[in-house]
Design an enzyme around this catalytic site. Structure first.
Site, short mmCIF file in Angstrom:
data_model
loop_
_atom_site.label_atom_id
_atom_site.label_comp_id
_atom_site.label_asym_id
_atom_site.label_seq_id
_atom_site.Cartn_x
_atom_site.Cartn_y
_atom_site.Cartn_z
N HIS A 239 4.54 4.83 -4.11
CA HIS A 239 4.10 5.16 -2.62
C HIS A 239 5.30 6.10 -2.27
O HIS A 239 6.48 5.92 -2.29
CB HIS A 239 4.33 3.92 -1.95
CG HIS A 239 3.43 4.17 -0.54
ND1 HIS A 239 4.26 4.76 0.59
CD2 HIS A 239 2.28 3.95 -0.11
CE1 HIS A 239 3.50 4.80 1.62
NE2 HIS A 239 2.38 4.62 1.30
N CYS A 277 -0.08 9.41 -0.24
CA CYS A 277 -0.06 9.03 0.97
C CYS A 277 0.16 10.09 1.87
O CYS A 277 0.90 10.65 2.25
CB CYS A 277 0.82 7.79 1.17
SG CYS A 277 0.71 7.34 3.21
N HIS A 304 -3.94 6.98 0.00
CA HIS A 304 -3.76 6.26 1.38
C HIS A 304 -4.26 7.58 2.03
O HIS A 304 -3.50 8.80 2.16
CB HIS A 304 -2.59 5.99 1.48
CG HIS A 304 -2.13 4.62 1.01
ND1 HIS A 304 -0.70 4.32 1.46
CD2 HIS A 304 -2.70 3.78 0.34
CE1 HIS A 304 -0.95 2.94 0.57
NE2 HIS A 304 -1.84 2.93 0.20
N ASP A 351 -6.16 3.24 5.00
CA ASP A 351 -4.60 3.16 5.45
C ASP A 351 -4.63 2.61 6.94
O ASP A 351 -5.41 1.68 7.15
CB ASP A 351 -3.49 4.11 5.32
CG ASP A 351 -2.23 3.78 5.10
OD1 ASP A 351 -1.95 2.63 4.95
OD2 ASP A 351 -1.33 4.50 4.68
N HIS A 352 -3.82 2.82 7.78
CA HIS A 352 -3.66 2.21 9.02
C HIS A 352 -4.89 2.66 10.08
O HIS A 352 -5.54 3.46 9.64
CB HIS A 352 -2.25 2.68 9.81
CG HIS A 352 -1.29 2.51 8.87
ND1 HIS A 352 -0.18 3.09 9.07
CD2 HIS A 352 -1.11 1.41 7.80
CE1 HIS A 352 0.72 2.48 7.97
NE2 HIS A 352 0.10 1.79 7.50
N TYR A 368 -2.87 -2.88 10.67
CA TYR A 368 -4.07 -3.16 9.89
C TYR A 368 -5.11 -4.22 10.74
O TYR A 368 -5.60 -5.10 10.21
CB TYR A 368 -3.52 -3.92 8.57
CG TYR A 368 -2.74 -3.41 7.61
CD1 TYR A 368 -3.62 -2.41 6.64
CD2 TYR A 368 -1.64 -2.80 7.84
CE1 TYR A 368 -2.93 -1.86 5.82
CE2 TYR A 368 -0.88 -1.96 6.95
CZ TYR A 368 -1.61 -1.47 5.95
OH TYR A 368 -1.05 -0.84 5.02
C1 DNO Z 1 2.08 0.74 4.94
C2 DNO Z 1 1.99 0.61 3.59
C3 DNO Z 1 3.33 0.48 2.83
C4 DNO Z 1 2.73 0.66 1.31
C5 DNO Z 1 4.06 0.22 0.38
C6 DNO Z 1 3.73 0.56 -0.92
O1 DNO Z 1 1.29 0.26 5.68
O2 DNO Z 1 1.55 1.78 3.33
O3 DNO Z 1 3.71 -0.71 3.23
O4 DNO Z 1 2.01 -0.76 1.02
O5 DNO Z 1 5.26 0.95 0.72
O6 DNO Z 1 4.73 -0.03 -1.80
#
Ligand code: DNO
Length: 392
Positions: A239, A277, A304, A351-352, A368
């Site tokens: 990531h 991401c 992501h 993702d968020h 989340y």
């Molecule tokens: C945040 C996420 C990160 C991700 C980690 C992967 O919401 O995108 O916490 O899970 O960095 O290791």
């Protein structure tokens, strides 16, 4: 008729304690969850029984678990503190166990000390929903005047220190407390923030570690685990840094296209891949996620998809999934084309999401909540559908 490869639509599930249940997730229409064994302390081996139990719980809800997010990397591996090879051996053992249970993609990051950082976890938007935000001034004020990181002034010009000191004085006590807590949130899947003492101690572990050294440590780690992953048929997905630049004076090494290029050149194993991401990469003006994907999409084993909106001060806010600085239509078009070209379905999660509607009064992991992510997923799903149909 030629088979169409579609995104493997997923949502993150933090485990049995997640206020968003598997049943809720199933209703979003996704087929997969992305998850981890958050109760196991970082660095310990994930036993087969625990992995299997997690898989079974997920199956009951009619969902599948193929992507691990994350198998976290122990700090001693990142800093190569004495004895770190034992943690690498544990990591390999966990990879074995995960492969034995049928997991396919292993997400991790190499951000020292903190994972992602935001100063605001409930920034109120004009329509009453709430977004995550990174305010550079709040963050710097935290660094200089709340955490009082030794040597922090050296990372800012004298004028900036002066301006930030004035800024800090004008912050209300309530705001200071709020920012303080948010920045220390650190670990995904935990609602226990770091204490300043813990952070200062961890920062100390990195005081002699340069960017180059950290890169070497990542390369060492990958040279150890990528061949193992390859043999086990696993895909590793790093990531990117979030935000994609140094925080608290810590080196960060997965922020730009050059960083990706360097890592792929140093460890060419096919198992060495990316969690691409768009939200993290897009927070930096000199990153163009669409072009980066054109170049490195073949190594994207997990996506992501989210968007950020930057302003002229370097603050950024998490925008609606289809708005913000990354052109999501262009992004999706590249993804859809690549999936057909390489004949594979890439796992993706929205993702968020914003906190909205009935979620506003609930306690959920920042970013989340159920409804905001569901909205993101629905929009992305519609976009993918449209792109597929334009192409045919
Ligand atoms: C945040 C996420 C990160 C991700 C980690 C992967 O919401 O995108 O916490 O899970 O960095 O290791």
């Amino acid at each position: 008729m030629e088979k169409k490869f579609r995104l493997q639509q997923s949502m993150r599930w933090y485990g049995p304690g997640d206020p968003v249940s598997l049943q809720d997730i199933a209703q979003s229409g996704c087929t997969h969850v992305v998850s981890a064994l958050h109760a196991i302390p970082v660095g310990e081996i994930w036993p087969v029984e625990a992995i299997q139990k997690h898989i079974d719980q997920i199956k009951v809800a009619g969902l599948e678990w193929t992507v691990v997010e994350s198998l976290p990397v122990h700090e001693d591996i990142k800093s190569q503190k004495e004895g770190f090879n034992t943690w690498i051996a544990n990591y390999k053992k966990s990879l074995h166990n995960l492969a034995q249970c049928g997991l396919q993609v292993i997400t991790y990051n190499f951000m020292p000390v903190l994972d992602w950082v935001r100063t605001d976890i409930s920034y109120r938007l004009p329509n009453g929903s709430e977004a995550l935000l990174f305010n550079r001034f709040d963050y710097a004020a935290f660094d200089l005047f709340m955490l009082r990181r030794p040597g922090a002034e050296k990372d800012y010009s004298p004028e900036e220190v002066k301006e930030l000191s004035d800024y800090f004085k004008k912050m209300s006590e309530e705001r200071k407390k709020y920012v303080f807590r948010n920045v220390l949130l650190g670990l995904p899947g935990s609602d226990v923030p770091f204490t300043p003492e813990q952070v200062l101690k961890l920062l100390d572990q990195y005081k002699d570690i340069s960017r180059d050294q950290l890169k070497q440590n990542l390369i060492y780690f990958l040279q150890e685990i990528a061949p193992v992953a390859e043999e086990l048929g696993l895909q590793l997905a790093i990531h990117p840094d979030d935000p994609p630049y140094s925080v608290l004076g810590l080196p960060r090494i997965m922020s730009t296209e050059q960083d990706i290029q360097n890592l792929m050149t140093a460890v060419p194993n096919k198992a060495n891949g990316l969690c691409f991401c768009t939200g993290s990469l897009g927070a930096r003006p000199d990153n163009d996620p669409v072009n980066m994907f054109k170049k490195w999409g073949s190594r994207a084993y997990f996506l992501h998809l989210r968007n950020t909106k930057r302003d002229e001060n370097g603050h950024f806010m998490e925008a609606n999934h289809l708005e913000g600085d990354t052109d999501m239509f262009a992004m999706m078009s590249e993804i859809v084309a690549l999936m057909q070209q390489e004949q594979r379905a890439i796992p993706m999660r929205p993702d968020h999401g914003h906190k909205m509607l009935d979620d506003l009064g609930k306690t959920t992991y920042p970013g989340y909540s159920a409804i905001g992510r569901l909205k993101g997923l629905a929009e992305l799903r519609g976009l993918e559908y449209a792109v597929h149909n334009i192409k045919s």
